[in-house]
Design a protein around this motif. Structure first.
Motif, PDB file in Angstrom:
ATOM      1  N   VAL A   1       0.798  -1.230   0.000  1.00 15.70           N
ATOM      2  CA  VAL A   1       0.000   0.000   0.000  1.00 15.70           C
ATOM      3  C   VAL A   1       0.834   1.286   0.000  1.00 15.70           C
ATOM      4  O   VAL A   1       0.279   2.384  -0.091  1.00 15.70           O
ATOM      5  CB  VAL A   1      -0.966   0.024   1.207  1.00 15.70           C
ATOM      6  CG1 VAL A   1      -1.983  -1.106   1.100  1.00 15.70           C
ATOM      7  CG2 VAL A   1      -0.209  -0.057   2.526  1.00 15.70           C
ATOM      8  N   GLN A   2       2.130   1.163   0.053  1.00 17.88           N
ATOM      9  CA  GLN A   2       2.971   2.365   0.090  1.00 17.88           C
ATOM     10  C   GLN A   2       2.840   3.168  -1.213  1.00 17.88           C
ATOM     11  O   GLN A   2       2.994   2.621  -2.307  1.00 17.88           O
ATOM     12  CB  GLN A   2       4.437   1.993   0.327  1.00 17.88           C
ATOM     13  CG  GLN A   2       4.702   1.370   1.685  1.00 17.88           C
ATOM     14  CD  GLN A   2       4.202   2.241   2.833  1.00 17.88           C
ATOM     15  OE1 GLN A   2       4.517   3.442   2.905  1.00 17.88           O
ATOM     16  NE2 GLN A   2       3.418   1.643   3.729  1.00 17.88           N
ATOM     17  N   GLY A   3       2.537   4.456  -1.080  1.00 20.35           N
ATOM     18  CA  GLY A   3       2.421   5.328  -2.251  1.00 20.35           C
ATOM     19  C   GLY A   3       1.142   5.162  -3.032  1.00 20.35           C
ATOM     20  O   GLY A   3       1.012   5.682  -4.138  1.00 20.35           O
ATOM     21  N   ILE A   4       0.172   4.466  -2.460  1.00 17.73           N
ATOM     22  CA  ILE A   4      -1.090   4.163  -3.149  1.00 17.73           C
ATOM     23  C   ILE A   4      -2.180   5.134  -2.707  1.00 17.73           C
ATOM     24  O   ILE A   4      -2.272   5.513  -1.544  1.00 17.73           O
ATOM     25  CB  ILE A   4      -1.520   2.705  -2.849  1.00 17.73           C
ATOM     26  CG1 ILE A   4      -0.545   1.711  -3.484  1.00 17.73           C
ATOM     27  CG2 ILE A   4      -2.943   2.441  -3.327  1.00 17.73           C
ATOM     28  CD1 ILE A   4      -0.487   1.736  -4.995  1.00 17.73           C
ATOM     29  N   GLN A   5      -3.026   5.535  -3.663  1.00 19.67           N
ATOM     30  CA  GLN A   5      -4.148   6.422  -3.345  1.00 19.67           C
ATOM     31  C   GLN A   5      -5.463   5.656  -3.210  1.00 19.67           C
ATOM     32  O   GLN A   5      -6.325   6.032  -2.419  1.00 19.67           O
ATOM     33  CB  GLN A   5      -4.287   7.495  -4.439  1.00 19.67           C
ATOM     34  CG  GLN A   5      -3.096   8.444  -4.489  1.00 19.67           C
ATOM     35  CD  GLN A   5      -3.055   9.212  -5.783  1.00 19.67           C
ATOM     36  OE1 GLN A   5      -2.710   8.681  -6.851  1.00 19.67           O
ATOM     37  NE2 GLN A   5      -3.405  10.484  -5.730  1.00 19.67           N
ATOM     38  N   ARG A   6      -5.604   4.589  -4.013  1.00 13.37           N
ATOM     39  CA  ARG A   6      -6.829   3.789  -3.953  1.00 13.37           C
ATOM     40  C   ARG A   6      -6.499   2.306  -3.916  1.00 13.37           C
ATOM     41  O   ARG A   6      -5.620   1.846  -4.647  1.00 13.37           O
ATOM     42  CB  ARG A   6      -7.733   4.065  -5.153  1.00 13.37           C
ATOM     43  CG  ARG A   6      -8.421   5.398  -5.040  1.00 13.37           C
ATOM     44  CD  ARG A   6      -9.444   5.614  -6.124  1.00 13.37           C
ATOM     45  NE  ARG A   6      -9.883   7.005  -6.075  1.00 13.37           N
ATOM     46  CZ  ARG A   6     -10.436   7.645  -7.090  1.00 13.37           C
ATOM     47  NH1 ARG A   6     -10.607   7.039  -8.237  1.00 13.37           N
ATOM     48  NH2 ARG A   6     -10.816   8.901  -6.944  1.00 13.37           N
ATOM     49  N   VAL A   7      -7.219   1.601  -3.076  1.00 15.40           N
ATOM     50  CA  VAL A   7      -7.077   0.154  -2.994  1.00 15.40           C
ATOM     51  C   VAL A   7      -8.371  -0.486  -3.471  1.00 15.40           C
ATOM     52  O   VAL A   7      -9.456  -0.146  -2.977  1.00 15.40           O
ATOM     53  CB  VAL A   7      -6.779  -0.306  -1.551  1.00 15.40           C
ATOM     54  CG1 VAL A   7      -6.876  -1.824  -1.440  1.00 15.40           C
ATOM     55  CG2 VAL A   7      -5.403   0.163  -1.108  1.00 15.40           C
ATOM     56  N   TYR A   8      -8.250  -1.399  -4.424  1.00 16.44           N
ATOM     57  CA  TYR A   8      -9.381  -2.214  -4.866  1.00 16.44           C
ATOM     58  C   TYR A   8      -9.103  -3.632  -4.379  1.00 16.44           C
ATOM     59  O   TYR A   8      -8.238  -4.330  -4.918  1.00 16.44           O
ATOM     60  CB  TYR A   8      -9.518  -2.194  -6.392  1.00 16.44           C
ATOM     61  CG  TYR A   8      -9.804  -0.824  -6.957  1.00 16.44           C
ATOM     62  CD1 TYR A   8     -11.111  -0.361  -7.079  1.00 16.44           C
ATOM     63  CD2 TYR A   8      -8.765   0.014  -7.367  1.00 16.44           C
ATOM     64  CE1 TYR A   8     -11.375   0.911  -7.602  1.00 16.44           C
ATOM     65  CE2 TYR A   8      -9.028   1.274  -7.887  1.00 16.44           C
ATOM     66  CZ  TYR A   8     -10.328   1.712  -7.998  1.00 16.44           C
ATOM     67  OH  TYR A   8     -10.590   2.958  -8.512  1.00 16.44           O
ATOM     68  N   HIS A   9      -9.825  -4.027  -3.345  1.00 15.92           N
ATOM     69  CA  HIS A   9      -9.570  -5.327  -2.741  1.00 15.92           C
ATOM     70  C   HIS A   9     -10.498  -6.368  -3.367  1.00 15.92           C
ATOM     71  O   HIS A   9     -11.682  -6.442  -3.049  1.00 15.92           O
ATOM     72  CB  HIS A   9      -9.782  -5.274  -1.231  1.00 15.92           C
ATOM     73  CG  HIS A   9      -9.497  -6.576  -0.549  1.00 15.92           C
ATOM     74  ND1 HIS A   9      -8.367  -7.318  -0.814  1.00 15.92           N
ATOM     75  CD2 HIS A   9     -10.196  -7.273   0.377  1.00 15.92           C
ATOM     76  CE1 HIS A   9      -8.378  -8.412  -0.077  1.00 15.92           C
ATOM     77  NE2 HIS A   9      -9.477  -8.405   0.657  1.00 15.92           N
ATOM     78  N   VAL A  10      -9.942  -7.157  -4.252  1.00 14.77           N
ATOM     79  CA  VAL A  10     -10.702  -8.165  -4.991  1.00 14.77           C
ATOM     80  C   VAL A  10     -10.384  -9.577  -4.494  1.00 14.77           C
ATOM     81  O   VAL A  10     -11.223 -10.468  -4.548  1.00 14.77           O
ATOM     82  CB  VAL A  10     -10.417  -8.064  -6.511  1.00 14.77           C
ATOM     83  CG1 VAL A  10     -11.191  -9.111  -7.293  1.00 14.77           C
ATOM     84  CG2 VAL A  10     -10.759  -6.661  -7.015  1.00 14.77           C
ATOM     85  N   ALA A  11      -9.187  -9.764  -3.983  1.00 18.69           N
ATOM     86  CA  ALA A  11      -8.751 -11.104  -3.575  1.00 18.69           C
ATOM     87  C   ALA A  11      -9.631 -11.648  -2.458  1.00 18.69           C
ATOM     88  O   ALA A  11     -10.078 -10.918  -1.577  1.00 18.69           O
ATOM     89  CB  ALA A  11      -7.292 -11.058  -3.110  1.00 18.69           C
ATOM     90  N   ALA A  12      -9.864 -12.953  -2.493  1.00 15.26           N
ATOM     91  CA  ALA A  12     -10.634 -13.627  -1.446  1.00 15.26           C
ATOM     92  C   ALA A  12     -10.455 -15.117  -1.606  1.00 15.26           C
ATOM     93  O   ALA A  12     -10.069 -15.603  -2.677  1.00 15.26           O
ATOM     94  CB  ALA A  12     -12.117 -13.267  -1.546  1.00 15.26           C
ATOM     95  N   LYS A  13     -10.731 -15.838  -0.550  1.00 12.09           N
ATOM     96  CA  LYS A  13     -10.846 -17.292  -0.667  1.00 12.09           C
ATOM     97  C   LYS A  13     -12.300 -17.569  -0.992  1.00 12.09           C
ATOM     98  O   LYS A  13     -13.199 -17.256  -0.212  1.00 12.09           O
ATOM     99  CB  LYS A  13     -10.432 -18.007   0.606  1.00 12.09           C
ATOM    100  CG  LYS A  13     -10.536 -19.538   0.460  1.00 12.09           C
ATOM    101  CD  LYS A  13      -9.764 -20.276   1.516  1.00 12.09           C
ATOM    102  CE  LYS A  13      -9.942 -21.788   1.359  1.00 12.09           C
ATOM    103  NZ  LYS A  13      -9.551 -22.261  -0.002  1.00 12.09           N
TER     104      LYS A  13
END
Length: 345
Positions: free
Chosen positions: A63-75
């Motif tokens: 997440v360093q230097g990131i403005q937006r996170v799209y969390h798609v990963a999952a089990k």
């Protein structure tokens, strides 16, 4: 805009990365150790990193230097050890949110699922419908993670928006759509019940569009959940026979009673729980799959339309055509490769 996409090597994650690149975003693609980065490496300017959702150190680096996170990963899937789902779908989510907030990320878009509503539905389902956990760890942990996310938003101001996609299909989906196309192509396809139930299919790029719009939305969207589906009413029979039309094969005529198929799934699950209490291998049929195909599931997307500006761009005919074209091209490549190997060239 610098964005992080978790689960980038997966079906939805790959399409999301592709669409973010198309609009000019810088993308960091987070993949699990051992996953194939080949497709992502063909996209201009994508930074591919390997990590693990259960490793806080790799999340902090991601997440360093990131403005937006799209969390798609999952089990995903309805069968497996509960602890594995908890580690990724609950603790991994909270650790990612904590790392992102510490790094100053402006917006986190969390991908949940319509499974949080349960599978035995009546009428048109909105985001105000209550949670209903089904008897599988995927459903339970998706609900648990949502509860905890809303708590983090309320107590710590976590800038999270939740997206609940319906049944995603389209090109590069080998787990579900590709399997259905193969069944129809081989003449082994079948319809559960009378086939007139509504199936909640939604094209993969429409889901990616919903995720992007959730990232772009104003602060009114923070702490809100949005169902992302196609409000075109598509029956099971419509969906499967559209696949048949694109393949130029006969429509499906084989039918199995829905109640009998559901009972078979329940019996199989019960036997497998005794045979394999750690849930290492799935049963041959499950109630999750039966209800997804044979149940009647209708969802409203009014909130996503009004608050995010979401609008599905792919009707089912166009989406199925795109998906089948991908499948046929893939099968053709596989055949040519096998022929080359067998001929020694």
């Amino acid at each position: 805009m610098k964005a992080l996409v978790t689960g980038a090597a997966g079906f939805l994650g790959g399409h999301l990365v592709e669409m973010l690149v198309e609009r000019g975003d810088e993308v960091r693609a987070f993949i699990q150790h051992g996953q194939d980065p080949t497709f992502l490496q063909t996209l201009s300017g994508v930074e591919v990193i390997q990590g693990d959702l259960t490793d806080r150190t790799s999340l902090k680096c991601a997440v360093q230097g990131i403005q937006r996170v799209y969390h798609v990963a999952a089990k995903t899937g309805p069968w497996g050890p509960e602890a594995a789902y908890e580690a990724v779908n609950v603790r991994g989510v909270l650790d990612l949110i904590a790392a992102a907030m510490e790094a100053g990320v402006q917006r986190i878009v969390h991908t949940s699922s319509i499974t949080v509503y349960g599978h035995h539905l009546r009428g048109v389902i909105t985001e105000d419908n209550p949670y209903h956990a089904e008897d599988n760890p995927y459903s339970r942990t998706k609900i648990s993670s949502e509860h905890l996310i809303f708590q983090r938003v309320k107590e710590h101001g976590a800038p999270v928006v939740i997206i609940r996609p319906a049944w995603i299909y389209g090109p590069r989906d080998t787990a579900s759509f590709g399997r259905f196309v193969k069944l129809v192509e081989s003449g082994k396809g079948f319809i559960l019940g009378n086939g007139r139930n509504i199936v909640p299919v939604v094209y993969v790029r429409d889901v990616a569009q919903g995720l992007i719009k959730a990232g772009d939305a104003g602060n009114h969207a923070v702490g809100r959940a949005y169902t992302i589906a196609n409000d075109q009413r598509v029956t099971q029979e419509d969906y499967l026979n559209l696949i048949a039309d694109e393949l130029h094969v006969p429509h499906l005529t084989r039918q199995y009673p829905y109640s009998a198929a559901y009972l078979a799934g329940r019996i199989a699950e019960t036997i497998w729980k005794v045979k394999d209490p750690q849930r290492q291998t799935p049963p041959p049929v499950s109630t999750y799959g039966i209800t997804l195909l044979g149940g009647d599931q209708r969802f409203s997307i009014d909130r996503a339309r009004q608050e995010l500006g979401y609008n599905p761009e792919f009707d089912v005919k166009r989406g199925v055509a795109e998906g089948v074209a991908w499948y046929l091209n893939r099968e053709s490549r596989t055949t040519r490769q096998n022929e080359a190997v067998s001929s020694g060239t």
